[in-house]
Write a protein that holds these residues in place. Structure first.
Motif, PDB file in Angstrom:
ATOM      1  N   GLU A 200      47.575  33.139  44.075  1.00  0.00           N
ATOM      2  CA  GLU A 200      47.981  31.973  43.071  1.00  0.00           C
ATOM      3  C   GLU A 200      47.383  30.822  43.703  1.00  0.00           C
ATOM      4  OE1 GLU A 200      49.336  34.719  44.199  1.00  0.00           O
ATOM      5  OE2 GLU A 200      50.264  35.875  42.304  1.00  0.00           O
ATOM      6  N   GLU A 201      46.951  31.473  44.836  1.00  0.00           N
ATOM      7  CA  GLU A 201      46.698  30.154  45.674  1.00  0.00           C
ATOM      8  C   GLU A 201      44.905  29.158  45.674  1.00  0.00           C
ATOM      9  OE1 GLU A 201      46.950  31.397  49.799  1.00  0.00           O
ATOM     10  OE2 GLU A 201      49.166  31.337  49.855  1.00  0.00           O
ATOM     11  N   LEU A 202      44.567  31.124  45.049  1.00  0.00           N
ATOM     12  CA  LEU A 202      42.832  30.205  44.476  1.00  0.00           C
ATOM     13  C   LEU A 202      43.045  31.204  42.582  1.00  0.00           C
ATOM     14  CD1 LEU A 202      41.667  31.570  47.488  1.00  0.00           C
ATOM     15  CD2 LEU A 202      41.592  29.728  47.030  1.00  0.00           C
ATOM     16  N   PRO A 203      43.247  30.415  41.721  1.00  0.00           N
ATOM     17  CA  PRO A 203      43.248  30.529  40.773  1.00  0.00           C
ATOM     18  C   PRO A 203      42.073  30.595  39.778  1.00  0.00           C
ATOM     19  CG  PRO A 203      44.286  27.946  41.158  1.00  0.00           C
ATOM     20  CD  PRO A 203      44.434  28.761  42.365  1.00  0.00           C
ATOM     21  N   ASP A 204      40.975  30.020  40.959  1.00  0.00           N
ATOM     22  CA  ASP A 204      39.703  30.099  40.184  1.00  0.00           C
ATOM     23  C   ASP A 204      38.627  31.419  40.797  1.00  0.00           C
ATOM     24  OD1 ASP A 204      39.950  27.581  38.011  1.00  0.00           O
ATOM     25  OD2 ASP A 204      39.108  26.137  39.165  1.00  0.00           O
ATOM     26  N   LEU A 205      39.621  31.670  41.165  1.00  0.00           N
ATOM     27  CA  LEU A 205      38.925  33.192  41.912  1.00  0.00           C
ATOM     28  C   LEU A 205      39.055  34.069  41.517  1.00  0.00           C
ATOM     29  CD1 LEU A 205      37.462  34.416  44.580  1.00  0.00           C
ATOM     30  CD2 LEU A 205      39.912  35.634  44.910  1.00  0.00           C
ATOM     31  N   HIS A 206      37.852  34.909  41.243  1.00  0.00           N
ATOM     32  CA  HIS A 206      37.619  36.332  40.188  1.00  0.00           C
ATOM     33  C   HIS A 206      37.084  37.400  40.791  1.00  0.00           C
ATOM     34  CE1 HIS A 206      38.768  33.724  36.235  1.00  0.00           C
ATOM     35  NE2 HIS A 206      37.877  32.854  37.479  1.00  0.00           N
ATOM     36  N   LEU A 207      37.585  38.477  40.961  1.00  0.00           N
ATOM     37  CA  LEU A 207      37.610  39.545  41.465  1.00  0.00           C
ATOM     38  C   LEU A 207      36.636  41.547  40.586  1.00  0.00           C
ATOM     39  CD1 LEU A 207      40.202  39.212  44.871  1.00  0.00           C
ATOM     40  CD2 LEU A 207      37.531  38.430  44.636  1.00  0.00           C
ATOM     41  N   VAL A 208      35.638  41.682  40.417  1.00  0.00           N
ATOM     42  CA  VAL A 208      35.528  42.870  40.350  1.00  0.00           C
ATOM     43  C   VAL A 208      35.625  44.040  41.589  1.00  0.00           C
ATOM     44  CG1 VAL A 208      34.095  43.634  38.767  1.00  0.00           C
ATOM     45  CG2 VAL A 208      34.286  40.856  38.865  1.00  0.00           C
ATOM     46  N   PHE A 209      36.490  44.794  40.835  1.00  0.00           N
ATOM     47  CA  PHE A 209      36.879  45.940  42.269  1.00  0.00           C
ATOM     48  C   PHE A 209      35.749  46.624  40.851  1.00  0.00           C
ATOM     49  CE2 PHE A 209      39.629  43.746  42.896  1.00  0.00           C
ATOM     50  CZ  PHE A 209      40.071  43.919  44.295  1.00  0.00           C
ATOM     51  N   ALA A 210      35.146  48.607  41.305  1.00  0.00           N
ATOM     52  CA  ALA A 210      35.392  49.069  41.012  1.00  0.00           C
ATOM     53  C   ALA A 210      35.896  50.615  40.147  1.00  0.00           C
ATOM     54  CB  ALA A 210      33.844  49.948  42.187  1.00  0.00           C
ATOM     55  N   THR A 211      35.742  51.065  39.879  1.00  0.00           N
ATOM     56  CA  THR A 211      35.972  52.304  39.202  1.00  0.00           C
ATOM     57  C   THR A 211      36.572  53.099  39.718  1.00  0.00           C
ATOM     58  OG1 THR A 211      35.601  51.860  36.756  1.00  0.00           O
ATOM     59  CG2 THR A 211      36.325  54.366  36.665  1.00  0.00           C
ATOM     60  N   LEU A 212      36.011  53.546  41.218  1.00  0.00           N
ATOM     61  CA  LEU A 212      36.429  54.214  41.920  1.00  0.00           C
ATOM     62  C   LEU A 212      37.347  54.196  42.328  1.00  0.00           C
ATOM     63  CD1 LEU A 212      33.359  55.226  44.187  1.00  0.00           C
ATOM     64  CD2 LEU A 212      34.147  56.480  42.865  1.00  0.00           C
ATOM     65  N   GLY A 213      38.334  52.422  42.056  1.00  0.00           N
ATOM     66  CA  GLY A 213      39.428  52.411  43.256  1.00  0.00           C
ATOM     67  C   GLY A 213      39.815  52.933  41.952  1.00  0.00           C
ATOM     68  N   LEU A 214      40.490  53.372  40.476  1.00  0.00           N
ATOM     69  CA  LEU A 214      41.055  53.493  39.821  1.00  0.00           C
ATOM     70  C   LEU A 214      42.492  53.943  39.918  1.00  0.00           C
ATOM     71  CD1 LEU A 214      41.364  52.917  36.791  1.00  0.00           C
ATOM     72  CD2 LEU A 214      40.284  55.022  36.594  1.00  0.00           C
ATOM     73  N   GLY A 215      43.010  54.596  40.928  1.00  0.00           N
ATOM     74  CA  GLY A 215      43.800  55.588  41.419  1.00  0.00           C
ATOM     75  C   GLY A 215      44.809  54.910  42.077  1.00  0.00           C
ATOM     76  N   ALA A 216      44.436  53.929  41.953  1.00  0.00           N
ATOM     77  CA  ALA A 216      45.354  52.009  42.747  1.00  0.00           C
ATOM     78  C   ALA A 216      46.164  51.535  42.071  1.00  0.00           C
ATOM     79  CB  ALA A 216      44.709  51.428  43.486  1.00  0.00           C
ATOM     80  N   ILE A 217      45.638  51.801  40.389  1.00  0.00           N
ATOM     81  CA  ILE A 217      46.695  50.863  39.366  1.00  0.00           C
ATOM     82  C   ILE A 217      48.335  52.449  39.307  1.00  0.00           C
ATOM     83  CG2 ILE A 217      44.728  50.346  37.939  1.00  0.00           C
ATOM     84  CD1 ILE A 217      45.311  52.718  36.269  1.00  0.00           C
TER      85      ILE A 217
END
Length: 317
Positions: A200-217
């Motif tokens: 919310e504080e950085l609306p122009d920040l775009h973060l890409v995560f690896a599929t290995l972290g998929l379990g967090a969904i």
């Protein structure tokens, strides 16, 4: 006749020459096979494989963990040398785009190097470790680096790191245990962000995560910005996941949860081979994606992220 897919691999790795055998920071192959070690130290191997497979562009990174290990000092001079080489690589090979490596947990020092890499060297984005020194990326010490990325509207790839108890996991389940541990660290980094006010504080920040972290969904779906009502209302932050291959079930899960405009083609090359254009199209169809969605995942989303900086400059002019 359907036009060929424009594929952008958001997740590929090469080591700079100083980390090759005989180099100043020579790094042993470690757990890599001789074939993988040969590839990760040979840019032409990646260029050739992309051409043979029909991949238009690969984003190349060299992570802090891979170059300097999971703990200890990260010398700024060595980081700068790696980024200088990544910039040269990007200029020499039109099918490769470098993301600058920064130790985001180094605070203002990291932010200064991120600024230099983006502005002076022209690198296309940043790659940061998901965790270091028991901190994750929502920690205030990382904020200066993320501020730089948001100001210049360049994407940040949040790369998995080894779990602190990786040896135990490997004894229990071999290399898959190690991958699961790395996924846990990446998933916690993702959750640390979505539970903070960072996006919310950085609306122009775009973060890409690896599929290995998929379990967090699974955890993300239980509340906050990724609860079902929020997803149904289209309230999705600028968070993306890569595919790490072309498994249609994984692609279906990612696009079903995040949306097709939040998923990027990726491999973790040379751990996995380059995406084959025809096989990837078939996997996207098996995942239930229509032509427009398939093109977004294959390369459209990555092209949009890589172009945000230029869109900002054009608007300013």
């Amino acid at each position: 006749m359907t036009a060929p897919l424009d594929i952008v691999d958001i997740h590929a790795h090469l080591w700079p020459p100083a980390w090759h055998p005989g180099g100043r920071y020579e790094k042993p192959a470690g757990a890599f096979t001789p074939e993988i070690h040969q590839k990760i130290t040979t840019p032409q191997a990646l260029v050739d494989e992309l051409e043979q497979s029909g991949v238009s562009l690969a984003v190349v990174t060299a992570t802090v963990e891979s170059l300097f290990g999971t703990e200890g000092n990260v010398p700024l001079a060595a980081v700068r040398e790696a980024n200088d080489w990544l910039a040269t690589l990007s200029h020499e090979h039109p099918t490769l785009a470098g993301f600058a490596v920064v130790d985001a947990f180094a605070g203002e020092e990291a932010a200064l190097e991120a600024e230099r890499a983006i502005v002076d060297l022209g690198l296309s984005g940043l790659v940061i470790d998901s965790s270091r020194d028991d901190k994750f990326i929502a920690d205030p010490v990382v904020r200066p680096t993320l501020d730089v990325a948001a100001r210049h509207r360049v994407p940040v790839f949040v790369h998995p790191v080894a779990h602190p108890n990786a040896e135990v996991l490997i004894r229990g389940a071999g290399n898959l245990g190690n991958s699961l541990g790395r996924g846990l660290m990446n998933g916690v980094a993702f959750l640390s962000v979505v539970q903070s006010s960072l996006l919310e504080e950085l609306p122009d920040l775009h973060l890409v995560f690896a599929t290995l972290g998929l379990g967090a969904i699974v955890q993300a779906a239980r509340g906050g910005v990724y609860a079902l009502p929020a997803r149904q209302a289209g309230r999705r932050p600028n968070i993306y996941f890569d595919t790490m291959g072309h498994d249609p079930d994984i692609i279906h899960t990612l696009t079903g949860f995040f949306g097709a405009d939040r998923v990027l083609a990726g491999t973790d090359w040379p751990i996995l081979a380059a995406l084959n254009r025809n096989e990837f199209r078939e996997s996207l169809a098996q995942a239930g994606l229509n032509e427009q969605e398939a093109r977004l995942v294959a390369g459209g989303n990555a092209r949009r992220l890589l172009g945000l900086r230029h869109d900002q400059a054009a608007a300013a002019e």
